[in-house]
Design a protein around this motif. Structure first.
Motif, PDB file in Angstrom:
ATOM      1  N   GLY A  26       0.767  -1.320  -0.012  1.00 61.82           N
ATOM      2  CA  GLY A  26      -0.074  -0.243  -0.076  1.00 61.82           C
ATOM      3  C   GLY A  26       0.759   1.209   0.074  1.00 61.82           C
ATOM      4  O   GLY A  26       2.112   1.146   0.336  1.00 61.82           O
ATOM      5  N   LYS A  27       0.270   2.255  -0.393  1.00 64.25           N
ATOM      6  CA  LYS A  27       0.954   3.591  -0.205  1.00 64.25           C
ATOM      7  C   LYS A  27       0.007   4.927   0.077  1.00 64.25           C
ATOM      8  O   LYS A  27      -1.377   4.689  -0.290  1.00 64.25           O
ATOM      9  CB  LYS A  27       1.807   4.091  -1.917  1.00 64.25           C
ATOM     10  CG  LYS A  27       0.699   3.906  -2.998  1.00 64.25           C
ATOM     11  CD  LYS A  27       0.119   5.111  -3.390  1.00 64.25           C
ATOM     12  CE  LYS A  27      -0.522   4.782  -4.448  1.00 64.25           C
ATOM     13  NZ  LYS A  27      -2.023   5.114  -4.459  1.00 64.25           N
ATOM     14  N   GLY A  28       0.603   5.784   0.435  1.00 68.34           N
ATOM     15  CA  GLY A  28      -0.449   6.950   0.679  1.00 68.34           C
ATOM     16  C   GLY A  28       0.382   8.125   0.357  1.00 68.34           C
ATOM     17  O   GLY A  28       1.433   8.319   0.633  1.00 68.34           O
ATOM     18  N   CYS A  51      -1.838   6.813   7.041  1.00 70.35           N
ATOM     19  CA  CYS A  51      -3.257   5.966   7.088  1.00 70.35           C
ATOM     20  C   CYS A  51      -3.686   5.566   5.869  1.00 70.35           C
ATOM     21  O   CYS A  51      -4.547   4.635   5.792  1.00 70.35           O
ATOM     22  CB  CYS A  51      -4.145   7.174   7.921  1.00 70.35           C
ATOM     23  SG  CYS A  51      -3.886   7.698   9.536  1.00 70.35           S
ATOM     24  N   LEU A  52      -3.478   6.462   5.068  1.00 66.40           N
ATOM     25  CA  LEU A  52      -3.938   6.023   3.603  1.00 66.40           C
ATOM     26  C   LEU A  52      -3.342   4.848   3.247  1.00 66.40           C
ATOM     27  O   LEU A  52      -3.812   3.890   2.593  1.00 66.40           O
ATOM     28  CB  LEU A  52      -3.616   7.243   2.627  1.00 66.40           C
ATOM     29  CG  LEU A  52      -4.563   8.632   2.660  1.00 66.40           C
ATOM     30  CD1 LEU A  52      -4.051   9.758   1.765  1.00 66.40           C
ATOM     31  CD2 LEU A  52      -6.132   8.085   2.216  1.00 66.40           C
ATOM     32  N   GLN A  56      -5.046   1.167   2.361  1.00 64.17           N
ATOM     33  CA  GLN A  56      -4.822   0.560   0.946  1.00 64.17           C
ATOM     34  C   GLN A  56      -4.343  -1.022   1.342  1.00 64.17           C
ATOM     35  O   GLN A  56      -4.747  -1.906   0.563  1.00 64.17           O
ATOM     36  CB  GLN A  56      -3.965   1.363   0.043  1.00 64.17           C
ATOM     37  CG  GLN A  56      -3.920   0.881  -1.426  1.00 64.17           C
ATOM     38  CD  GLN A  56      -3.016   1.575  -2.356  1.00 64.17           C
ATOM     39  OE1 GLN A  56      -1.939   1.672  -2.231  1.00 64.17           O
ATOM     40  NE2 GLN A  56      -3.851   2.514  -3.192  1.00 64.17           N
ATOM     41  N   ALA A  57      -3.325  -0.949   1.952  1.00 66.44           N
ATOM     42  CA  ALA A  57      -2.668  -2.197   2.301  1.00 66.44           C
ATOM     43  C   ALA A  57      -3.772  -3.179   3.200  1.00 66.44           C
ATOM     44  O   ALA A  57      -3.398  -4.560   3.100  1.00 66.44           O
ATOM     45  CB  ALA A  57      -1.303  -2.183   3.110  1.00 66.44           C
ATOM     46  N   GLY A  58      -4.668  -2.679   3.426  1.00 64.79           N
ATOM     47  CA  GLY A  58      -5.546  -3.486   4.501  1.00 64.79           C
ATOM     48  C   GLY A  58      -4.905  -4.087   5.845  1.00 64.79           C
ATOM     49  O   GLY A  58      -5.275  -5.098   6.394  1.00 64.79           O
TER      50      GLY A  58
END
Length: 178
Positions: A26-28, A51-52, A56-58
């Motif tokens: 994930g990335k944010g 947090c994003l 996204q990564a769950g």
């Protein structure tokens, strides 16, 4: 300085029998948009990016094995990064390191360098100490910063990067066992 990452789908890498070093989970990215150099003291941009990335990564914060901070060594940036980490992780913060002490701030290359080094650290099961660290700012003393080598909690890393113009990015990777 520089580093390179080859990004491809699992299927494409497997089809050519490539060695898979890690997976991006994930990335944010978030902007503070306060001008070219300022950072918010409350760590708002970097905490939103984290947090994003987690969303996204769950993943939950407890599923992060180590944090690689941007850690550019400026009081305001380091303080706001520490504030953001506390805000997101609460009292259960995984081990923290950074790598700019070894290479300097390579600007555009620093995120790639930090990612490659984070993956290697996870694969080796060791979080490198910040070798030049003599004293920690009082506002950061409660953070689990690697004054000596530490072990990651698991095989995931959160890599934080910041850029001019208030850009804040968080990348979450899982290292493949080698």
């Amino acid at each position: 300085g520089g580093a390179a990452l080859v990004l491809e789908t699992h299927e494409a890498a497997s089809a050519r029998s490539a060695v898979i070093h890690a997976e991006i989970l994930g990335k944010g990215c978030a902007s503070e948009a306060q001008g070219l150099l300022p950072v918010r003291e409350d760590g708002d941009g970097i905490s939103r990016a984290i947090c994003l990335g987690l969303e996204q990564a769950g993943l939950s914060t407890q599923q992060i094995g180590m944090i690689v901070c941007h850690g550019n060594g400026t009081i305001k940036s380091d303080h706001s990064e520490g504030t953001a980490i506390r805000k997101v992780f609460g009292s259960k913060i995984p081990p923290i390191t950074c790598f700019k002490w070894a290479f300097g701030h390579t600007l555009g290359a620093s995120g790639s360098l930090d990612t490659v080094l984070a993956i290697r650290a996870l694969q080796r099961g060791i979080i490198p100490a910040i070798a030049t660290l003599k004293t920690i700012d009082q506002s950061l003393e409660d953070l689990p910063i690697a004054k000596s080598h530490m072990e990651p909690v698991n095989d995931t890393a959160l890599i934080l990067a910041r850029g001019f113009g208030g850009q804040n990015c968080a990348l979450i990777v899982r290292a493949s066992s080698r």
